[in-house]
Design a protein around this motif. Structure first.
Motif, PDB file in Angstrom:
ATOM      1  N   PHE A  89       0.856  -1.190   0.000  1.00  0.00           N
ATOM      2  CA  PHE A  89       0.000   0.000   0.000  1.00  0.00           C
ATOM      3  C   PHE A  89       0.887   1.233   0.000  1.00  0.00           C
ATOM      4  O   PHE A  89       1.782   1.367   0.835  1.00  0.00           O
ATOM      5  CB  PHE A  89      -0.933  -0.029   1.213  1.00  0.00           C
ATOM      6  N   SER A  90       0.650   2.105  -0.964  1.00  0.00           N
ATOM      7  CA  SER A  90       1.494   3.279  -1.147  1.00  0.00           C
ATOM      8  C   SER A  90       0.683   4.410  -1.776  1.00  0.00           C
ATOM      9  O   SER A  90      -0.176   4.148  -2.627  1.00  0.00           O
ATOM     10  CB  SER A  90       2.662   2.908  -2.069  1.00  0.00           C
ATOM     11  N   TYR A 117       6.291   5.453   7.824  1.00  0.00           N
ATOM     12  CA  TYR A 117       7.366   6.391   7.472  1.00  0.00           C
ATOM     13  C   TYR A 117       7.226   6.840   6.022  1.00  0.00           C
ATOM     14  O   TYR A 117       6.125   6.864   5.480  1.00  0.00           O
ATOM     15  CB  TYR A 117       8.746   5.794   7.771  1.00  0.00           C
ATOM     16  N   GLU A 118       8.344   7.159   5.371  1.00  0.00           N
ATOM     17  CA  GLU A 118       8.260   7.680   3.999  1.00  0.00           C
ATOM     18  C   GLU A 118       7.986   6.584   2.980  1.00  0.00           C
ATOM     19  O   GLU A 118       7.528   6.861   1.876  1.00  0.00           O
ATOM     20  CB  GLU A 118       9.547   8.427   3.632  1.00  0.00           C
ATOM     21  N   LEU A 133      -0.979  -0.445  -4.365  1.00  0.00           N
ATOM     22  CA  LEU A 133      -2.333   0.112  -4.361  1.00  0.00           C
ATOM     23  C   LEU A 133      -2.414   1.344  -3.478  1.00  0.00           C
ATOM     24  O   LEU A 133      -1.853   1.376  -2.380  1.00  0.00           O
ATOM     25  CB  LEU A 133      -3.328  -0.932  -3.832  1.00  0.00           C
ATOM     26  N   SER A 134      -3.154   2.352  -3.965  1.00  0.00           N
ATOM     27  CA  SER A 134      -3.498   3.546  -3.191  1.00  0.00           C
ATOM     28  C   SER A 134      -4.999   3.523  -2.952  1.00  0.00           C
ATOM     29  O   SER A 134      -5.744   2.924  -3.728  1.00  0.00           O
ATOM     30  CB  SER A 134      -3.114   4.792  -3.993  1.00  0.00           C
ATOM     31  N   VAL A 135      -5.453   4.167  -1.880  1.00  0.00           N
ATOM     32  CA  VAL A 135      -6.903   4.263  -1.652  1.00  0.00           C
ATOM     33  C   VAL A 135      -7.429   5.675  -1.903  1.00  0.00           C
ATOM     34  O   VAL A 135      -8.565   5.987  -1.542  1.00  0.00           O
ATOM     35  CB  VAL A 135      -7.326   3.756  -0.249  1.00  0.00           C
ATOM     36  N   GLY A 136      -6.634   6.519  -2.547  1.00  0.00           N
ATOM     37  CA  GLY A 136      -7.144   7.843  -2.905  1.00  0.00           C
ATOM     38  C   GLY A 136      -6.108   8.931  -2.727  1.00  0.00           C
ATOM     39  O   GLY A 136      -5.070   8.722  -2.111  1.00  0.00           O
ATOM     40  N   TYR A 138      -5.189  11.503  -0.935  1.00  0.00           N
ATOM     41  CA  TYR A 138      -5.084  12.226   0.332  1.00  0.00           C
ATOM     42  C   TYR A 138      -4.017  11.497   1.125  1.00  0.00           C
ATOM     43  O   TYR A 138      -3.700  10.344   0.827  1.00  0.00           O
ATOM     44  CB  TYR A 138      -6.426  12.247   1.078  1.00  0.00           C
ATOM     45  N   VAL A 139      -3.441  12.178   2.120  1.00  0.00           N
ATOM     46  CA  VAL A 139      -2.265  11.631   2.793  1.00  0.00           C
ATOM     47  C   VAL A 139      -2.644  10.997   4.130  1.00  0.00           C
ATOM     48  O   VAL A 139      -3.173  11.664   5.020  1.00  0.00           O
ATOM     49  CB  VAL A 139      -1.189  12.721   2.994  1.00  0.00           C
ATOM     50  N   LEU A 140      -2.390   9.696   4.253  1.00  0.00           N
ATOM     51  CA  LEU A 140      -2.562   8.962   5.502  1.00  0.00           C
ATOM     52  C   LEU A 140      -1.198   8.815   6.167  1.00  0.00           C
ATOM     53  O   LEU A 140      -0.193   9.273   5.634  1.00  0.00           O
ATOM     54  CB  LEU A 140      -3.159   7.581   5.209  1.00  0.00           C
ATOM     55  N   GLY A 142       0.026   5.718   7.073  1.00  0.00           N
ATOM     56  CA  GLY A 142       0.560   4.383   6.844  1.00  0.00           C
ATOM     57  C   GLY A 142      -0.436   3.529   6.088  1.00  0.00           C
ATOM     58  O   GLY A 142      -1.537   3.980   5.754  1.00  0.00           O
ATOM     59  N   GLY A 143      -0.053   2.283   5.831  1.00  0.00           N
ATOM     60  CA  GLY A 143      -0.856   1.399   4.994  1.00  0.00           C
ATOM     61  C   GLY A 143      -1.896   0.571   5.728  1.00  0.00           C
ATOM     62  O   GLY A 143      -2.607  -0.216   5.094  1.00  0.00           O
ATOM     63  N   PRO A 146      -5.618   1.531   4.623  1.00  0.00           N
ATOM     64  CA  PRO A 146      -5.836   0.969   3.291  1.00  0.00           C
ATOM     65  C   PRO A 146      -5.981  -0.562   3.297  1.00  0.00           C
ATOM     66  O   PRO A 146      -6.853  -1.102   2.602  1.00  0.00           O
ATOM     67  CB  PRO A 146      -4.595   1.419   2.512  1.00  0.00           C
TER      68      PRO A 146
END
Ligand code: 9D3
Length: 255
Positions: A89-90, A117-118, A133-136, A138-140, A142-143, A146
């Motif tokens: 997840f990224s 982390y980064e 995979l990303s879930v959208g 916007y910035v979370l 961590g994974g 997601p």
């Protein structure tokens, strides 16, 4: 099917699996989730799992070696002839869509990497990760959220998890559009100015007219909020003649 989750925060997952309509899928082990604490595979003497990025810059990077040890432990434990895909997840992943949820729900499970982390040392990704995979947009932080979103979406597709009323929704003609609005009691919701009535057609008992109204509402809402979904429905031949007529009425000048 089995999902193995690599995370520094396994406790974030526990509560999700014991509540709600998807509980059945997890308790019955239709969706068998195993949590792996990445710290258990960290570098001695302090079980280090992250370090500073080469080239400088803010934040920390998850180290390839602890991740490789965790993955080896999982692969040994799974002992499968065909290895399960490794999902990372990224924010740089491809957007998660229902089609991918369906494909994963139809397979033998997956290994889910929840980064913090980064991000993750790129060499681990290049060697081992099958899909990001990303879930959208916007910035979370961590994974984990997601991964929970994906597991929830897979759990509700398991046979018997949702009622019969909802299972036909999957193959419905309206798939790929936004849902129509829903109403329940009371018929008139009290408020200033006399209140709000339920749309009359829903009380008519004319089931064909109700279905057409719901479809038209879904089409107009999708046109307004998600023109991308409507364009996909059009180009994939999922719009009927009546659908196109409704959309033409919506965009034509009012007389
Ligand atoms: C400055 C660049 N940032 C990327 C937008 C760094 C960064 C922020 C947040 C790197 C990782 C994260 C943590 N996010 C996830 O792990 C993540 C995520 C997300 O933040 N949004 C949408 N989908 C996802 S999937 C994993």
């Amino acid at each position: 099917m089995r999902f193995d989750v690599i995370t520094l925060f396994p406790e974030l997952f526990e509560a999700h699996f014991v509540h709600g309509v998807t509980r059945r899928a997890f308790e019955s082990h239709q969706v068998d989730v195993r949590l792996w604490q990445l710290r258990d595979f960290g570098d001695p003497p302090h079980a280090r799992v992250d370090d500073r990025p080469y080239g400088g810059g803010p934040g920390m990077v998850l180290l390839a070696e602890p991740l490789t040890r965790a993955l080896e432990a999982i692969r040994t434990d799974r002992a499968e002839p065909v290895p399960a895909p490794l999902v990372n997840f990224s924010p740089a992943g491809r957007p998660l869509k229902q089609a991918t949820v369906g494909e994963l729900a139809a397979g033998g499970g997956a290994i889910l990497l929840c980064a913090r982390y980064e991000g993750v040392d790129q060499r681990f990704i290049d060697r081992h990760v099958d899909i990001e995979l990303s879930v959208g947009d916007y910035v979370l932080s961590g994974g984990e959220i997601p991964a929970l979103a994906l597991l929830d979406a897979i759990a509700r597709l398991q046979p018997g998890v949702l009622g019969d009323a909802r299972s036909h929704e999957q193959d419905s003609f309206s798939e790929g559009l936004l849902d129509c609005p829903h109403y329940s009691r009371p018929e008139v919701l009290a408020g200033a100015g006399g209140g709000d009535a339920v749309p009359e057609i829903l009380l008519s008992g004319n089931h064909a007219a109700i279905e057409r109204w719901r479809r038209d509402q879904a089409l107009m809402l999708t046109a307004e909020r998600r023109p991308d979904l409507l364009a996909a429905a059009e180009s994939e031949g999922r719009l009927s003649t009546a659908d196109r007529a409704q959309l033409a009425r919506r965009t034509s000048p009012k007389l």
